[in-house]
Design an enzyme around this catalytic site. Structure first.
Site, PDB file in Angstrom:
ATOM      1  N   HIS A  20       1.118  -1.326  -0.054  1.00 44.91           N
ATOM      2  CA  HIS A  20      -0.001   0.183   0.105  1.00 44.91           C
ATOM      3  C   HIS A  20       0.727   1.084   0.221  1.00 44.91           C
ATOM      4  O   HIS A  20       0.539   2.041  -0.511  1.00 44.91           O
ATOM      5  CB  HIS A  20      -0.857   0.016   1.188  1.00 44.91           C
ATOM      6  CG  HIS A  20      -2.109  -0.788   1.680  1.00 44.91           C
ATOM      7  ND1 HIS A  20      -2.069  -1.347   2.369  1.00 44.91           N
ATOM      8  CD2 HIS A  20      -2.968  -1.778   0.358  1.00 44.91           C
ATOM      9  CE1 HIS A  20      -3.056  -2.832   2.350  1.00 44.91           C
ATOM     10  NE2 HIS A  20      -3.663  -2.239   1.293  1.00 44.91           N
ATOM     11  N   LYS A  44     -15.037  -7.323   6.298  1.00 47.16           N
ATOM     12  CA  LYS A  44     -13.831  -8.135   7.226  1.00 47.16           C
ATOM     13  C   LYS A  44     -14.158  -8.234   8.173  1.00 47.16           C
ATOM     14  O   LYS A  44     -12.593  -9.013   8.228  1.00 47.16           O
ATOM     15  CB  LYS A  44     -13.164  -7.784   6.029  1.00 47.16           C
ATOM     16  CG  LYS A  44     -13.540  -7.519   4.833  1.00 47.16           C
ATOM     17  CD  LYS A  44     -12.504  -6.958   4.004  1.00 47.16           C
ATOM     18  CE  LYS A  44     -11.861  -7.119   2.332  1.00 47.16           C
ATOM     19  NZ  LYS A  44     -10.816  -6.513   1.526  1.00 47.16           N
ATOM     20  N   ARG A  93      -2.161  -6.183  -8.241  1.00 43.90           N
ATOM     21  CA  ARG A  93      -1.362  -7.377  -7.719  1.00 43.90           C
ATOM     22  C   ARG A  93      -0.932  -8.370  -8.756  1.00 43.90           C
ATOM     23  O   ARG A  93      -0.236  -8.440  -9.653  1.00 43.90           O
ATOM     24  CB  ARG A  93      -0.915  -7.976  -6.240  1.00 43.90           C
ATOM     25  CG  ARG A  93      -1.102  -7.319  -5.134  1.00 43.90           C
ATOM     26  CD  ARG A  93      -1.390  -7.465  -3.520  1.00 43.90           C
ATOM     27  NE  ARG A  93      -3.002  -7.758  -4.348  1.00 43.90           N
ATOM     28  CZ  ARG A  93      -3.934  -7.837  -2.693  1.00 43.90           C
ATOM     29  NH1 ARG A  93      -3.053  -8.242  -1.404  1.00 43.90           N
ATOM     30  NH2 ARG A  93      -5.488  -8.662  -3.176  1.00 43.90           N
ATOM     31  N   SER A 131      -2.416  -7.205   3.785  1.00 44.10           N
ATOM     32  CA  SER A 131      -2.850  -7.237   4.754  1.00 44.10           C
ATOM     33  C   SER A 131      -3.423  -8.677   6.031  1.00 44.10           C
ATOM     34  O   SER A 131      -3.159  -8.884   6.204  1.00 44.10           O
ATOM     35  CB  SER A 131      -4.393  -6.285   4.816  1.00 44.10           C
ATOM     36  OG  SER A 131      -4.206  -4.772   4.525  1.00 44.10           O
TER      37      SER A 131
HETATM   38  O1  PNS Z   1      -8.614  -2.771   1.134  1.00 44.07           O
HETATM   39  P1  PNS Z   1     -10.352  -3.366   0.162  1.00 44.07           P
HETATM   40  O2  PNS Z   1     -10.693  -3.417   1.680  1.00 44.07           O
HETATM   41  O3  PNS Z   1     -10.030  -4.247  -0.466  1.00 44.07           O
HETATM   42  O4  PNS Z   1     -10.669  -1.903   0.369  1.00 44.07           O
HETATM   43  C1  PNS Z   1     -12.210  -1.978  -0.271  1.00 44.07           C
HETATM   44  C2  PNS Z   1     -12.741  -0.747  -0.873  1.00 44.07           C
HETATM   45  C3  PNS Z   1     -12.786  -0.151   0.578  1.00 44.07           C
HETATM   46  C4  PNS Z   1     -12.622   0.097  -1.971  1.00 44.07           C
HETATM   47  C5  PNS Z   1     -14.319  -1.286  -1.424  1.00 44.07           C
HETATM   48  O5  PNS Z   1     -15.390  -1.670  -0.616  1.00 44.07           O
HETATM   49  C6  PNS Z   1     -14.809   0.107  -1.376  1.00 44.07           C
HETATM   50  O6  PNS Z   1     -15.016   1.270  -2.431  1.00 44.07           O
HETATM   51  N1  PNS Z   1     -15.694   0.428  -0.764  1.00 44.07           N
HETATM   52  C7  PNS Z   1     -17.194   1.615  -0.436  1.00 44.07           C
HETATM   53  C8  PNS Z   1     -18.803   0.672  -0.982  1.00 44.07           C
HETATM   54  C9  PNS Z   1     -18.542   1.421  -2.016  1.00 44.07           C
HETATM   55  O7  PNS Z   1     -18.247   2.494  -2.503  1.00 44.07           O
HETATM   56  N2  PNS Z   1     -18.523  -0.061  -2.992  1.00 44.07           N
HETATM   57  C10 PNS Z   1     -18.841  -0.179  -4.296  1.00 44.07           C
HETATM   58  C11 PNS Z   1     -19.520   0.319  -4.766  1.00 44.07           C
HETATM   59  S1  PNS Z   1     -21.177  -1.095  -4.529  1.00 44.07           S
END
Ligand code: PNS
Length: 172
Positions: A20, A44, A93, A131
């Site tokens: 990150h 999560k 990745r 993570s």
């Molecule tokens: O590090 P991660 O857990 O892969 O991050 C995922 C994240 C936070 C980027 C994703 O879950 C997200 O964008 N969440 C906010 C809710 C949202 O806008 N969802 C997408 C449209 S349904």
């Protein structure tokens, strides 16, 4: 650098890894302002609270003046628009990330066409890193040096009730 452009780099950051951080540094050179946005993501079952995750990120990004750490609830694209961001940055990745990320990017474009998603390739050194892997190593007593920024190590050790290794003894 994209003059005047603001980007959002979202994630759970539970905790922020070296992968990150590598994306944060590289993205911070491309945009005038980069907002690292912590999502609660309760699905999560995070190890760290949102406050802890933000604190770690703030420490890690302290030397990057155009990087700001925030948290958000609700839709990412709404947060981006509220903050005047034109771009969402995502790290990729491996091919395995692609399908889910494509789905997210297309959904986000459908919701807010003015917000562009760009993908940055993770440094090959960190392709295996996540993570979850870091938490597993820390939980099972392994060494997370180099896998997370230095400032994050004590947070991980403390969370698993481990003694923080002597920094001097670890050098070299
Ligand atoms: O590090 P991660 O857990 O892969 O991050 C995922 C994240 C936070 C980027 C994703 O879950 C997200 O964008 N969440 C906010 C809710 C949202 O806008 N969802 C997408 C449209 S349904």
């Amino acid at each position: 650098m994209s003059e005047g452009k603001t980007a959002v780099y979202p994630g759970s950051f539970d905790p922020v890894t070296s992968g990150h951080y590598d994306i944060i540094v590289r993205a911070s050179r491309l945009f005038e302002r980069l907002i690292v946005a912590v999502a609660p993501n309760p699905a999560k079952q995070p190890l760290f609270t949102v406050e802890e995750r933000m604190k770690m990120l703030q420490e890690v990004c302290a030397s990057l003046p155009n990087v700001h750490v925030e948290c958000f609830e609700g839709l990412l694209v709404d947060f981006a628009v509220e903050r005047g961001a034109q771009v969402i940055v995502k790290g990729l990745r491996a091919v395995s990330d692609f399908e889910y990320e494509l789905q997210m990017a297309l959904t986000n474009r459908r919701l807010r066409p003015q917000v562009e998603t760009i993908f940055m390739m993770t440094n090959s050194e960190y392709v295996f890193l996540s993570s979850s892997i870091v938490k597993e190593i820390a939980r099972l007593g392994g060494n997370v040096q180099g896998l997370v920024p230095k400032a994050v190590e004590p947070y991980l050790y403390r969370k698993f009730g481990r003694q923080v290794p002597n920094q001097e003894a670890n050098r070299g």
